[in-house]
Structure formats: C-alpha cells, structure tokens
Design a protein around this motif. Structure first.
Motif, mmCIF file in Angstrom:
data_model
loop_
_atom_site.group_PDB
_atom_site.id
_atom_site.type_symbol
_atom_site.label_atom_id
_atom_site.label_comp_id
_atom_site.label_asym_id
_atom_site.label_seq_id
_atom_site.Cartn_x
_atom_site.Cartn_y
_atom_site.Cartn_z
ATOM 1 N N ALA A 103 1.180 -0.727 -0.293
ATOM 2 C CA ALA A 103 0.359 -0.266 -0.036
ATOM 3 C C ALA A 103 0.816 1.391 0.337
ATOM 4 N N GLY A 104 2.211 1.018 0.472
ATOM 5 C CA GLY A 104 3.298 2.413 -0.261
ATOM 6 C C GLY A 104 4.095 2.752 1.138
ATOM 7 N N ALA A 105 3.498 1.760 2.042
ATOM 8 C CA ALA A 105 4.621 2.051 3.596
ATOM 9 C C ALA A 105 5.964 1.992 3.502
ATOM 10 N N ASP A 106 6.932 2.972 3.319
ATOM 11 C CA ASP A 106 8.377 2.414 3.499
ATOM 12 C C ASP A 106 9.352 2.013 5.110
ATOM 13 N N HIS A 107 7.953 1.776 5.956
ATOM 14 C CA HIS A 107 8.554 1.109 7.166
ATOM 15 C C HIS A 107 7.398 0.851 8.275
ATOM 16 N N LEU A 108 7.452 -0.419 8.947
ATOM 17 C CA LEU A 108 5.787 -0.852 9.613
ATOM 18 C C LEU A 108 7.025 -0.672 11.365
ATOM 19 N N ALA A 109 5.782 0.110 11.530
ATOM 20 C CA ALA A 109 6.752 -0.268 13.311
ATOM 21 C C ALA A 109 5.758 -1.058 13.936
ATOM 22 N N LEU A 110 6.426 -2.055 14.471
ATOM 23 C CA LEU A 110 5.134 -3.228 15.696
ATOM 24 C C LEU A 110 5.113 -3.011 16.240
ATOM 25 N N GLN A 111 4.145 -2.753 16.845
ATOM 26 C CA GLN A 111 3.666 -2.925 18.540
ATOM 27 C C GLN A 111 3.276 -4.115 18.863
ATOM 28 N N VAL A 112 3.686 -4.898 19.460
ATOM 29 C CA VAL A 112 2.817 -6.021 20.246
ATOM 30 C C VAL A 112 2.387 -6.147 21.185
ATOM 31 N N LEU A 113 1.655 -6.675 20.869
ATOM 32 C CA LEU A 113 0.454 -6.900 22.244
ATOM 33 C C LEU A 113 0.781 -8.359 23.061
ATOM 34 N N VAL A 114 0.700 -7.754 24.694
ATOM 35 C CA VAL A 114 0.598 -9.740 24.611
ATOM 36 C C VAL A 114 -0.906 -9.981 26.426
ATOM 37 N N GLY A 115 -1.312 -11.109 25.894
ATOM 38 C CA GLY A 115 -2.076 -10.999 27.348
ATOM 39 C C GLY A 115 -2.128 -11.057 28.026
ATOM 40 N N ASP A 116 -0.708 -11.773 28.884
ATOM 41 C CA ASP A 116 -0.094 -11.002 30.392
ATOM 42 C C ASP A 116 0.730 -9.297 30.184
#
Length: 295
Positions: A259-272
């Motif tokens: 879609a055109g992103a140069d970079h993805l900033a991943l936010q990781v969620l965890v159940g705990d």
C-alpha cells in the motif's frame, strides 16, 4: 520537500510504550532490551506513549546502530525551544540516529488543546527558529488526515500514522507523494487462538475508540459507529491488527508495504499485561521477517 534517507529507518521497527516505564525494575530492563532489538536487526525503535526526551537518552546510550524515534512527543507538553536544545544533544550522542516524532495528541488528554493544525505549524516554526534548529529531515509527524499529511510531506521527513489500516496507508501515500517517509504503526498479537487474540486486541483498542481523532479517521475509511461497539467489531480488528501466527504477521506487513509504507513500526501486545517487554515475540518476529542480525 526535505531530503529523506529512508534506509536509516529500516524496513521494520518496534513501537513500545514500555521503553520508558515509571517503575524502577522496568526501567532497569530497558537498556538490555533495546540493545537486543539493535542486535536482532530492527531498523528503528519507536518510544511510544508520549515520552520525554530525557527518557530517550538511555535508549540512545544502550544502542549503536538502530534509529531511535519518539512516537510521539506531544507538542502541548514540551516547549519547542527546550525540545530543540535536547534534540541537538541527542543527535550528537546518537551520531545522527535520533528522530523527533511529533504529534498533537487528543483533546480529552490535553487541557490546552486548540487548533491542532495551526499549533503544529507554529511548533515547527519555533523548531526552525531555535538556536539549534531541528531540521525537517530529523522529524516526523503523527499524521492521519489530509492536511496534516501534507504538512508532514512539506515540513518533516514524513508521517508516522498510528492505528491505521492498509487502505489508509494507500491514501496517505497518495497524499504524501512518492518521496516522503511513510512509517505507520501496526499492532500485533501473536496468538493462534483467534478469539483470545481478539480479546487482547479489544483490550487495547477500547481506549482508542473513545478518541475522536481515531474514530473520525476510521469513519472516513468506511467503518460505522457500529464497528466501535464492545471494543471493536471483528471486521475492524481484522483491518487494524495482525492477529495470529508469524506467517499472518508477515502477510499483513506485506499488505502495508504494497500500500506504500516504507517502514512498519510493530507494536506487540501480549495477554499477560505484566509482561512489559515481549522479548520472545520480538525475537520470533525478527526471524519470521528475515531481519539481518547485527554483531
């Protein structure tokens, strides 16, 4: 248009508000965690949740290669002159690895919130006029709508949109033009139990669905008020999150890149939620996304 070096951001980064915790034990764990993100090959570490620049310094000190960015610093909470002075020191300490991410936050969270677009223009003017100016190439804006995206293209390196879909990414790319940086955040829940993953996602999303900046943007994208009920519809979750195994995350990353992103900033969620720094998940994603480790 500022000259933008996209390569310094890398393809994939990590966004985390846990990198500036208030408790001493959590703070003590941050240097080793960001040093590992650096070693794993991530391009940028985004310090989420409106950090101060004082909180950025330990992350800069603990890393050698990775770009360190604020995601985002609220313009209402920090004077532009002071930010310019601190940014200059951080740039020197980081040897050019620091990027100032700026945003206008939200009316319900900011007592003096008013005229957000004009306030951002004035803030950028002040950064330009400072004794040690923050160059446009050294800052990004948390932009969602067309006006702020256009400002990000003309007065910054580009845009760092939060809580957006791949469809929004395509629209943002068109608004920014081909050269400006587009670095959206994408939230990840690594859990093959889709109901459990949705539960974790709704736990995070319910707060943001109370903020008009986000809901108005989602309405523009074709969602309805019904999609905001009970923490978000399945359709909304599928568009905003990467829910599932590492292969699912890889597919979702590719959707944003296409879609055109140069970079993805991943936010990781965890159940705990007590697991502030999801090191296991960061390692899993580094391998699945074929990042190149650094020695």
């Amino acid at each position: 248009m500022p000259s933008v070096n996209h390569a310094r951001f890398g393809r994939i980064g990590i966004w985390s508000s846990a990198l500036h915790p208030s408790d001493p034990d959590g703070l003590a764990a941050v240097p080793a965690a960001v040093a590992e993100l650096d070693a794993l090959g991530y391009g940028t570490v985004w310090m989420g949740g409106s950090p101060s620049l004082d909180q950025v310094a330990p992350v800069v000190d603990a890393t050698r290669h990775i770009t360190v960015a604020t995601g985002i610093l609220s313009i209402w909470e920090h004077r532009a002159q002071a930010v310019a002075e601190q940014s200059a020191r951080l740039q020197q300490d980081a040897a050019g690895r620091f990027v100032l991410g700026l945003g206008v936050s939200h009316g319900s969270l900011t007592p003096n919130y008013a005229r957000p677009y004009s306030a951002m223009v004035e803030y950028l003017d002040a950064l330009d006029a400072a004794a040690a100016p923050v160059p446009a190439s050294g800052r990004v804006l948390a932009a969602l709508g067309p006006k702020m995206l256009k400002l990000a293209a003309g007065r910054a390196a580009g845009a760092h949109p939060y809580l957006v879909t791949a469809e929004h990414t395509a629209e943002a790319r068109a608004a920014l033009g081909p050269d400006a940086l587009l670095a959206p955040e994408l939230t990840v829940v690594l859990d093959t139990d889709i109901d459990a993953a949705r539960g974790v996602a709704r736990g995070m999303l319910s707060m943001y669905l109370q903020l008009p900046n986000y809901t108005n943007n989602l309405l523009r994208l074709g969602f309805t008020e019904g999609d905001f009920a009970d923490g978000g519809s399945d359709r909304l979750l599928a568009s905003l999150f990467a829910l599932g195994d590492a292969d699912t995350v890889r597919t979702r990353v590719e959707e944003y890149e296409n879609a055109g992103a140069d970079h993805l900033a991943l936010q990781v969620l965890v159940g705990d939620r007590s697991k502030h720094l999801p090191l296991t998940e960061w390692r899993t994603l580094a391998e699945a996304l074929e990042l190149t480790p650094r020695s």
